[in-house]
Structures are given as C-alpha cells and as structure tokens.
Scaffold this active site. Structure first.
Site, mmCIF file in Angstrom:
data_model
loop_
_atom_site.group_PDB
_atom_site.id
_atom_site.type_symbol
_atom_site.label_atom_id
_atom_site.label_comp_id
_atom_site.label_asym_id
_atom_site.label_seq_id
_atom_site.Cartn_x
_atom_site.Cartn_y
_atom_site.Cartn_z
ATOM 1 N N HIS A 103 33.127 72.184 47.167
ATOM 2 C CA HIS A 103 32.531 72.864 48.323
ATOM 3 C C HIS A 103 33.455 74.049 48.623
ATOM 4 O O HIS A 103 34.678 73.937 48.449
ATOM 5 C CB HIS A 103 32.535 71.998 49.583
ATOM 6 C CG HIS A 103 31.767 70.717 49.475
ATOM 7 N ND1 HIS A 103 32.312 69.570 48.981
ATOM 8 C CD2 HIS A 103 30.496 70.406 49.849
ATOM 9 C CE1 HIS A 103 31.418 68.599 49.036
ATOM 10 N NE2 HIS A 103 30.299 69.071 49.544
ATOM 11 N N ASP A 106 36.574 73.214 50.391
ATOM 12 C CA ASP A 106 37.527 72.325 49.711
ATOM 13 C C ASP A 106 38.609 73.177 49.062
ATOM 14 O O ASP A 106 39.764 72.763 48.976
ATOM 15 C CB ASP A 106 36.885 71.550 48.545
ATOM 16 C CG ASP A 106 35.730 70.666 48.963
ATOM 17 O OD1 ASP A 106 35.679 70.268 50.135
ATOM 18 O OD2 ASP A 106 34.873 70.380 48.089
HETATM 19 C C1 XUL Z 1 27.513 63.380 50.332
HETATM 20 C C2 XUL Z 1 27.561 63.954 48.985
HETATM 21 C C3 XUL Z 1 28.147 65.319 48.884
HETATM 22 C C4 XUL Z 1 27.447 66.196 47.900
HETATM 23 C C5 XUL Z 1 27.915 67.620 47.903
HETATM 24 O O1 XUL Z 1 26.985 62.107 50.405
HETATM 25 O O2 XUL Z 1 27.200 63.328 48.022
HETATM 26 O O3 XUL Z 1 29.483 65.193 48.592
HETATM 27 O O4 XUL Z 1 27.591 65.712 46.591
HETATM 28 O O5 XUL Z 1 27.797 68.222 49.150
#
Ligand code: XUL
Ligand code: CO
Length: 439
Positions: A103, A106
């Site tokens: 993300h 992150d």
């Molecule tokens: C949340 C989830 C996230 C997504 C990316 O449950 O799986 O980490 O993979 O936003």
C-alpha cells in the site's frame, strides 16, 4: 542491501527436500522443479506483503504492538522508510522470492498534506527503484490505503462527501504513479470501507455508481500513462464495514460486468475473505475461473473457531490442494501471483518467525500443487468426474447443451423414456479418499 544486516545469521533459504531437518529450508517448494509444464517459481510468483511483514507490529484492539522492529527506529520518515526497504529487500532475497506488494503508506508514513505525501513517495520510490535495479525483485502489485485514515470512515470512492472522493482520487493517482514507476505488474483495489455500516443513511445504488465511476477513472488514467497491467478487485464480505460492496467473487464479477469493467479488471481471491463470505477458497477460485476472472491470490487462512479475518499463514494442505486443482484446471492466474497476505501471531516475536511463516506457506502451496497435479492425473479420479456428465456428450444431452431443444422437446424426451431413472452415485467419499491418498 544497505550496510546493516537485519536478519543476522540467516542465509538464503534453500530447497533441501522432505528428509531435511533444517527448519530454515524448504521441504517441498523447489523453485526450479517443473510441475504440469511450469516451474514452481513460475506457477506461484510468491510475493511478500509489505504491510504485514514490515509495518504491522502486532497491535490488536486489546493491546499495543509486541514487535520491536530494528528497521523502525529513526524519527526521520524518509530514513525510516529506507531502513524498512533495506529490511524488506534483505528478507525477500533470503527467501528467494521474486515479488513484493505494497500500500502507498506502507512504503513511507503519510505526510500532513497530499503534496508532502507525494514528495515522500517520490523519495522512497527513487530508493526502491535502485534496490530493484540491483536485484531481480519485482513489484507484483501496488495499492492505496484508502481505509485507515479517519477521513475514510464513510468510504473512499463511495463516500457521501464529494471532497473525500476527490481526496481518494488524488491518493489513488499517486499510488498508481508509484506502482508504474516501480514497474508494477498489476494494481489492486480492496474496498475495506466501500460499503455500509447502516442502510438507514446509505444510498447503495448511488454509491455503487460512484465506485464504478471512480474505478473507470483510475483505469483510464493508468492506461493513458502506458500501464498495461491488470487491475484486481479483492472481494471481502465485511470487516471493517458491516457489508462491503465487493462481497464475494460472484458479486464482484456481476458489478464489473454491469459497468463494463470486466476486461481490465480481474479478481484477487483471498482465502480468509472467502471463508468470511461462508464460501471455501476453492469455491471462490472456481467462480472466478469460470468467468475467466481469476487474476491473483492473497494467501492466508482463517480460524475455524472464530469469525473474523485472522490472516494466518497458510498451512492447511487439503484446503490448498483443492484450491490448486482449480488453479491448474484454470491454467493459472491472469497476471497475478501468490501474495502472502498473512501475519505472524502477536506472540511470535523473533525475527526468525517471519522466515518460518513464509517457508511454511510456500511449502504448503508447493505440496498443494504436487497433490493437485497427481489427483488430476489419476484416471480413477478423472473417469468419475467426466463420467458424471457423460449423458451430455451425445444424443439429446448434447442437443440440449447446444441450445437445440425446447421445453416441449424435454417433455417429449421424458415421456418417451420408459426406463425408470437410475440413481447415479456422486461417489463423494471415494473421491475424498483418492484426494487424501495423494496427500
Ligand atoms: C484486507 C486485505 C488487504 C488487501 C490490500 O483484508 O486483504 O490487505 O489485500 O488492501
Ligand atoms: Co488481501
């Protein structure tokens, strides 16, 4: 690698085979071993999730984090981000994996304004790019965290306040830019707060129109910048919202088809999201594969005794073998890979635990693949499954499949059948035994 070694004393994890008693070795994941026409490395494209492995420190609603990451010591956000990148790249190299996923925030802590965040992202992506160039590590997908900041409490693309929608648009533009700069192969949308908490205050139809508009804009922007990768929607029924619009694979495919997005978007199927939706992992993969929408996998597992997203590392061999049967039949993933969207438990506080977790996850998928390949090639298995539908292979059954019969024709066929309908066993227990015999 920076000057500092974070995982001291741990060398590159090697494949040593089942007989090895070295806890820091693969027993089944042999990257170069060919199974069903491809190496395991090519089948899986294993990725580490930046957020769970290098950001999340084990906090839960009842207590603070328990990890004390040595790469999270600097008060300067850019330096802290570089240290984290050093740790991540050292870890990925030692695991022998090829990919990571992130993300936006992150990679580096969000700034106090969009402009400041953009500057920070530019600095850290410059740094990561040099690390990618010096290694063979690639970006499987990027995404934007449009769910943690309180501004998104009522959603991002589906927020009832247009100013928040615009803010989310700016954030997604920056995350797409970062993904493209790092040659990301795909881009993910997970709609954690794209849903409702109460229908009393929610115009569901209007919010879903907004979500489709937003996804279309994001896709058009990335394409205009030359991005040729795939966009993934990641279904999840609930948590943190009471109800999320991307509830499960079938719902998400219906949504993408309704808004004409099915060619650019595929699905990223996550194990624990499937089970939260009261489905099995293999069910969600099957639904996606049937519509040519199986894009990528977020690997983890849930807990049979509770009902939330525990994101544990995969270790269930039967569950994974059944999933790999779908995977092989579908011809693999469209653009994606297997991202370990999983976290070590809060009391797993040794840095080494991160290795045990990923080794176990990779070995579980490797075992699952080997078992699936054997089951699919076992004539006892395939003859039962194929034989079950044999009445559609010729005659009236075949005419029915080809759309050549009317309901009146079915009436004629049924009334001219003088034989009593035979009970045909589904042979479930026998098939289960065949599967278990290959484990
Ligand atoms: C949340 C989830 C996230 C997504 C990316 O449950 O799986 O980490 O993979 O936003
Ligand atoms: Co996920």
């Amino acid at each position: 690698m920076g000057d500092k070694e974070y995982f001291k004393g741990i060398l590159k994890i090697a494949f040593e085979g089942k007989a090895s008693d070295n806890p820091l070795a693969f027993k089944y994941y042999n990257p170069d071993q060919v199974v069903a026409g491809k190496t395991m490395r090519e089948h899986f494209k294993f990725a580490i999730a930046y957020w769970h492995s290098f950001c999340g420190q084990g906090s839960d609603p009842f207590g603070a984090g328990t990890q004390n990451f040595p790469w999270d010591q600097s008060n300067d956000p850019v330096q802290a981000a570089k240290d984290k990148a050093d740790a991540a790249f050292e870890f990925i190299s030692k695991m022998g994996f090829d990919y990571f996923c992130f993300h936006d925030y992150d990679l580096i802590q969000e700034g106090s304004s969009l402009v400041e965040s953009e500057k920070r992202l530019a600095a850290i992506t410059d740094y990561i790019k040099t690390k990618q160039d010096a290694s063979s590590i690639k970006l499987l997908w990027g995404t934007a965290n449009c769910f943690s900041n309180p501004r998104y409490m009522n959603g991002a693309a589906t927020n009832p306040d247009f100013d928040v929608v615009a803010y989310a648009g700016a954030q997604v533009k920056m995350a797409l830019d970062a993904t493209m700069k790092l040659n990301g192969e795909n881009y993910v949308f997970w709609g954690g707060r794209e849903g409702y908490i109460s229908l009393l205050n929610t115009d569901m139809g209007r919010e879903q129109d907004h979500m489709a508009r937003f996804l279309t804009m994001a896709k058009d922007y990335a394409r205009s910048q030359g991005f040729t990768g795939t966009f993934f929607i990641e279904p999840k029924p609930m948590e943190p919202s009471k109800h999320q619009y991307d509830f499960d694979a079938a719902t998400s495919i219906g949504f993408l088809q309704k808004y004409g997005l099915q060619d650019d978007f595929k699905l990223n199927i996550e194990v624990n999201h499937a089970t939260l939706a009261q489905h099995t992992f293999e069910h969600e993969l099957t639904v996606a594969a049937n519509d040519n929408m199986l894009g990528s996998i977020d690997a983890n597992r849930g807990d049979y005794q509770n009902g939330w997203d525990t994101d544990q590392f995969p270790n269930n061999i039967e569950e994974t073998a059944r999933a790999m049967m779908v995977f092989l039949k579908a011809g693999g993933l469209q653009g994606g890979g297997v991202n370990f969207d999983a976290k070590i438990r809060r009391n797993s506080t040794d840095l080494e635990d991160l290795f045990h977790a990923h080794i176990g996850g990779a070995d579980t998928f490797a075992r699952g693949l080997l078992v699936a390949d054997k089951v699919l090639n076992d004539p006892a298995f395939s003859s039962i499954v194929n034989g079950r539908y044999a009445s559609f292979d010729s005659g009236n059954g075949s005419a029915f499949e080809q759309g050549k019969l009317s309901l009146s024709d079915l009436f004629d066929v049924a009334t001219s059948n003088t034989d009593a309908i035979k009970a045909r066993s589904g042979k479930q227990e026998y098939l289960e035994n065949i599967l278990n015999n290959h484990i």
